[in-house]
Write a protein that holds these residues in place. Sequence first.
Motif, PDB file in Angstrom:
ATOM      1  N   ALA A   1      -5.008   2.950 -14.314  1.00 36.42           N
ATOM      2  CA  ALA A   1      -3.576   2.320 -13.730  1.00 36.42           C
ATOM      3  C   ALA A   1      -2.461   2.550 -14.556  1.00 36.42           C
ATOM      4  N   GLY A   2      -1.427   3.353 -14.463  1.00 39.00           N
ATOM      5  CA  GLY A   2      -0.289   3.535 -15.686  1.00 39.00           C
ATOM      6  C   GLY A   2      -0.185   4.550 -15.897  1.00 39.00           C
ATOM      7  N   ASN A   3      -1.377   5.599 -15.411  1.00 38.99           N
ATOM      8  CA  ASN A   3      -1.612   6.391 -16.534  1.00 38.99           C
ATOM      9  C   ASN A   3      -1.417   8.372 -16.138  1.00 38.99           C
ATOM     10  N   GLY A   4       0.385   8.356 -15.212  1.00 40.37           N
ATOM     11  CA  GLY A   4       0.458   8.764 -14.925  1.00 40.37           C
ATOM     12  C   GLY A   4      -0.375   9.716 -12.440  1.00 40.37           C
ATOM     13  N   SER A   5      -0.935   9.131 -12.623  1.00 43.01           N
ATOM     14  CA  SER A   5      -1.969   9.479 -11.302  1.00 43.01           C
ATOM     15  C   SER A   5      -1.649   9.072  -9.991  1.00 43.01           C
ATOM     16  N   LEU A   6      -1.912   9.864  -8.974  1.00 45.00           N
ATOM     17  CA  LEU A   6      -1.012   9.255  -7.860  1.00 45.00           C
ATOM     18  C   LEU A   6      -1.258   7.780  -7.669  1.00 45.00           C
ATOM     19  N   ARG A   7      -0.511   8.113  -6.717  1.00 44.75           N
ATOM     20  CA  ARG A   7      -0.159   5.918  -6.077  1.00 44.75           C
ATOM     21  C   ARG A   7      -0.591   6.572  -4.764  1.00 44.75           C
ATOM     22  N   VAL A   8      -1.562   6.053  -4.095  1.00 42.07           N
ATOM     23  CA  VAL A   8      -1.140   5.194  -2.058  1.00 42.07           C
ATOM     24  C   VAL A   8      -1.340   3.585  -2.004  1.00 42.07           C
ATOM     25  N   LEU A   9      -0.391   4.142  -0.058  1.00 43.85           N
ATOM     26  CA  LEU A   9      -0.447   2.861  -0.073  1.00 43.85           C
ATOM     27  C   LEU A   9      -1.563   2.804   0.992  1.00 43.85           C
ATOM     28  N   PRO A  10      -2.387   2.076   0.871  1.00 44.75           N
ATOM     29  CA  PRO A  10      -4.000   2.056   1.781  1.00 44.75           C
ATOM     30  C   PRO A  10      -3.627   1.300   2.665  1.00 44.75           C
ATOM     31  N   LEU A  11      -2.997   1.100   3.653  1.00 43.58           N
ATOM     32  CA  LEU A  11      -2.785   0.375   4.647  1.00 43.58           C
ATOM     33  C   LEU A  11      -1.730   1.884   5.061  1.00 43.58           C
ATOM     34  N   LEU A  12      -1.963   1.765   6.720  1.00 42.89           N
ATOM     35  CA  LEU A  12      -1.220   3.006   7.511  1.00 42.89           C
ATOM     36  C   LEU A  12       0.143   2.732   8.694  1.00 42.89           C
ATOM     37  N   LYS A  13      -0.825   2.114   9.321  1.00 46.55           N
ATOM     38  CA  LYS A  13      -0.216   1.496  10.781  1.00 46.55           C
ATOM     39  C   LYS A  13       1.033   0.385  10.460  1.00 46.55           C
TER      40      LYS A  13
END
Length: 85
Positions: A1-13
């Motif tokens: 975390a915090g290393n410049g990676s991709l962040r996603v929101l695991p929920l969709l609907k």
Amino acid sequence: AGNGSLRVLPLLKQPMAFLMLRPFLGDLEEWNMTEVFGGYGLKLKQKYHELLMQCMVPIPSTQPGDIVFWHCDTIHAVEKKNKSS
């Protein structure tokens, strides 16, 4: 975390419904419809989407040869600074 990676929101609907319907709540003084239909993605703003931003998680650490898949229609972001080695 915090290393410049991709962040996603695991929920969709539910988050996507909230994001798409949020402009119709009537308190967005700076919302501009051309941002949505002008070839841009919907943008999260701290002032209006704080809860969604808090729920975003970074992808786990990866190693050479690892593959990461996500759908571009889900809420995602790249951290501002890349601190990975």
